[in-house]
Design an enzyme around this catalytic site. Structure first.
Site, PDB file in Angstrom:
ATOM      1  N   THR A  74      -9.649 -27.751  12.987  1.00  0.00           N
ATOM      2  CA  THR A  74     -10.029 -28.216  11.648  1.00  0.00           C
ATOM      3  C   THR A  74      -9.586 -27.204  10.617  1.00  0.00           C
ATOM      4  OG1 THR A  74     -11.922 -29.386  12.546  1.00  0.00           O
ATOM      5  CG2 THR A  74     -11.962 -28.914  10.181  1.00  0.00           C
ATOM      6  N   GLN A 103       2.824  -7.518   4.304  1.00  0.00           N
ATOM      7  CA  GLN A 103       2.684  -6.461   3.304  1.00  0.00           C
ATOM      8  C   GLN A 103       3.630  -6.609   2.119  1.00  0.00           C
ATOM      9  OE1 GLN A 103       0.486  -3.938   3.113  1.00  0.00           O
ATOM     10  NE2 GLN A 103      -0.573  -4.350   5.038  1.00  0.00           N
ATOM     11  N   ASN A 143       3.324  -1.528   6.650  1.00  0.00           N
ATOM     12  CA  ASN A 143       1.971  -1.326   6.142  1.00  0.00           C
ATOM     13  C   ASN A 143       1.602   0.136   5.924  1.00  0.00           C
ATOM     14  OD1 ASN A 143       2.309  -1.709   9.029  1.00  0.00           O
ATOM     15  ND2 ASN A 143       0.173  -1.164   9.235  1.00  0.00           N
ATOM     16  N   CYS A 190      -7.359  10.378  15.514  1.00  0.00           N
ATOM     17  CA  CYS A 190      -8.799  10.197  15.399  1.00  0.00           C
ATOM     18  C   CYS A 190      -9.154   8.931  14.649  1.00  0.00           C
ATOM     19  CB  CYS A 190      -9.436  11.397  14.705  1.00  0.00           C
ATOM     20  SG  CYS A 190      -9.471  12.834  15.773  1.00  0.00           S
ATOM     21  N   SER A 216      -0.503 -13.284   4.824  1.00  0.00           N
ATOM     22  CA  SER A 216      -1.944 -13.139   5.017  1.00  0.00           C
ATOM     23  C   SER A 216      -2.646 -13.037   3.675  1.00  0.00           C
ATOM     24  CB  SER A 216      -2.216 -11.873   5.831  1.00  0.00           C
ATOM     25  OG  SER A 216      -3.596 -11.603   5.867  1.00  0.00           O
ATOM     26  N   ALA A 217      -3.622 -13.910   3.433  1.00  0.00           N
ATOM     27  CA  ALA A 217      -4.246 -14.010   2.111  1.00  0.00           C
ATOM     28  C   ALA A 217      -4.990 -12.764   1.649  1.00  0.00           C
ATOM     29  CB  ALA A 217      -5.212 -15.198   2.073  1.00  0.00           C
TER      30      ALA A 217
END
Lengths: 122, 394
Positions: B237, B179, B151, B325, B199-200
């Site tokens: 569900t 990715q 990623n 950071c 992952s959509a």
């Protein structure tokens, strides 16, 4: 994330640079932790007549550096030594909790610069 | 002010057509797929159609596709599920130093259950070595989990070759494809994988939904309980609007793959060229061409990443960074450190991940902005002195 005052000091930092032949020079932090602040001072008759900063660090680091130089110009050494990191954060209307430690080293850098000056007086 | 979004590896905007279809499944075709009545049957049909679409896009069978709440959950089910199901055969897992936390943290948790984990190092491009992998495998190894594309730096691992090694040694192989799916060709058989996470929201689908491919014959023990949905691999569900959205977005991405790849590689190279020509003292992180089409990741010396991002944001430009950071921890990105970057150089990193809506004008604007920003930040930096202005090319 950051207050308006922090963003102002970040985008329009005051007193950026270095003084030639500074009376006091202080540096804190290190590159591997992601923050370095260097402050140089001009001191006459116990008063800080000029100050500059250079900083490698995040938004909070730049803002606190800038703010401390603003707070300290024209003050006596004793007044400057009384400035705390907490006071700098308050002057900026606060910092996010995560930023309070690592990037709030500006007052420390200032004190180191004063110590440098004082050690040269001996 | 016009805003320019270059953080597509973080998330992508949902395709409006996909969103439109999803709305239908939220409001009119809303039945619970487990219900006996006509409303339920409609929901069930939508679910199974979606499953077929996803299977086709990945070169798999519908019965091998299981829907989840996203990539993180898919990684958790894959790794914990395979590990626990195979404890009698062995307890050793092999992974890489640059995995997403969904993989690393899950492996870490498993060490508390008696599993041993070998973390393979990577080279300066972020690539693992097949020799290291071979040497790490023991007769107790039950799972290899190595991400297809990273990623942060976009580096693409030799998954097919890793899979071939795994196959030969009879070890189950999972790859986190979050990715890579929708960005480069992904076929589960070409890649020799047994499990694949997707992952959509990384390919213009909705957030909150993903899928796990599990090759027929690979057993897993479920990690959550409470229903028989997804053949008990992932009870609860089904999120039919999300699942339908995922399947349509994936289908689109795969259909447009070649066109999108060409377009993005062109933009990427324009951005890389622009930066290297205008700015000195910087380095490209990751491999020059074993790289996701839209990923650009640079380290700019003498400046810090969050300050860079804030200034970009003030100019309407959205990117991300590997600095401490921005990670919220005291260390910069584990990926950059694993590649051998010093802390200092890792702190000055910037990731710009391009998407199909970015344009050449935007690239040029970003390059100009970066040049200005770096001049400002370097003028403020105690690490940069004016003697360095010349030289030190990227």
């Amino acid at each position: 994330m950051y207050t308006e005052k922090v963003m102002d000091h970040f985008s329009n930092p005051r007193n950026v640079g270095e003084l030639e032949n500074p009376d006091g020079l202080g540096e804190v932090g290190n590159a591997s932790c992601g923050d370095i602040m260097r402050i140089s001072l001009k001191i006459e008759n116990n008063i800080i007549t000029d100050v500059r900063f250079k900083t490698f660090g995040c938004g909070a680091a730049v803002a606190t550096s800038s703010m401390v130089t603003e707070m300290v110009k024209g003050k006596t050494i004793e007044e400057a030594l009384a400035i705390t990191n907490k006071a700098v954060a308050e002057a900026l209307d606060g910092l996010p909790p995560a930023k309070m430690h690592c990037s709030n080293l500006a007052a420390d850098a200032l004190h180191k610069a004063i110590e440098d000056y004082q050690s040269k007086q001996k | 002010m016009k805003r320019i979004y270059m953080d597509h590896s973080a998330t992508t905007p949902c395709d409006p057509e996909v969103a439109q279809v999803m709305l239908e499944y939220m409001t009119s075709t809303f039945g619970n797929a487990s219900s006996i009545h006509s409303f339920g049957r409609e929901g069930k049909k939508a679910l199974e159609d979606a499953r077929e679409r996803v299977a086709k896009a990945l070169g798999a069978q519908p019965a091998e596709i299981f829907f989840t709440s996203g990539g993180t959950e898919a990684d958790n089910i894959a790794i914990t599920g395979v590990a626990r199901a195979n404890l009698k055969r062995g307890n050793h897992i092999v992974t890489s130093a640059i995995e997403h936390h969904a993989v690393l943290d899950t492996c870490e948790k498993l060490t508390k259950e008696g599993f041993e984990v070998t973390v393979l190092p990577v080279d300066e491009y972020g690539l693992i070595s097949l020799e290291d992998l071979n040497n790490a495998i023991t007769d107790k190894t039950i799972l290899i989990t190595i991400m297809h594309a990273n990623n942060e730096i976009g580096t693409i691992q030799p998954i097919a070759e890793i899979g071939a090694i795994a196959k030969e040694k009879g070890i189950i192989f999972h790859t986190d494809g979050v990715q890579s799916v929708g960005k480069i060709p992904v076929d589960v058989n070409d890649l020799n994988v047994d499990l694949l996470s997707i992952s959509a929201h990384k390919f213009y689908g909705p957030k909150g939904v993903g899928a796990l491919y599990i090759r027929k014959g690979v057993r897993i023990l479920p990690i959550s309980f409470g229903g028989s949905q997804e053949r008990k691999r992932r009870p609860g569900t089904e999120n039919i609007p999300g699942i339908v959205g995922l399947s349509i977005a994936l289908e689109k991405a795969v259909n447009d793959l070649e066109k999108d790849m060409d377009y993005l590689i062109n933009l990427r190279e324009r951005l890389i060229k622009g930066i290297t020509e205008r700015i000195n003292h910087c380095q490209l992180n990751g491999h020059p061409n074993k790289r996701i089409p839209g990923n650009v990741n640079f380290s700019f010396h003498f400046v810090e990443g969050e300050a860079l991002l804030l200034m970009l944001d003030m100019r309407g430009i959205a990117g991300s960074s590997g600095s401490a950071c921005t990670s919220g921890s005291l260390d910069p990105s584990h990926v950059l450190l694993a590649m051998g970057l010093t802390h200092e150089v890792a702190h000055g990193s910037l990731r710009l991940s391009l998407g199909k809506h970015n344009t050449e004008e935007e690239i040029d604007y970003v390059v100009n902005s970066l040049a200005e920003i770096l001049e400002r930040l370097r003028a403020m930096s105690p690490l940069y002195n004016n003697d360095l202005k010349a030289g030190g090319n990227c």
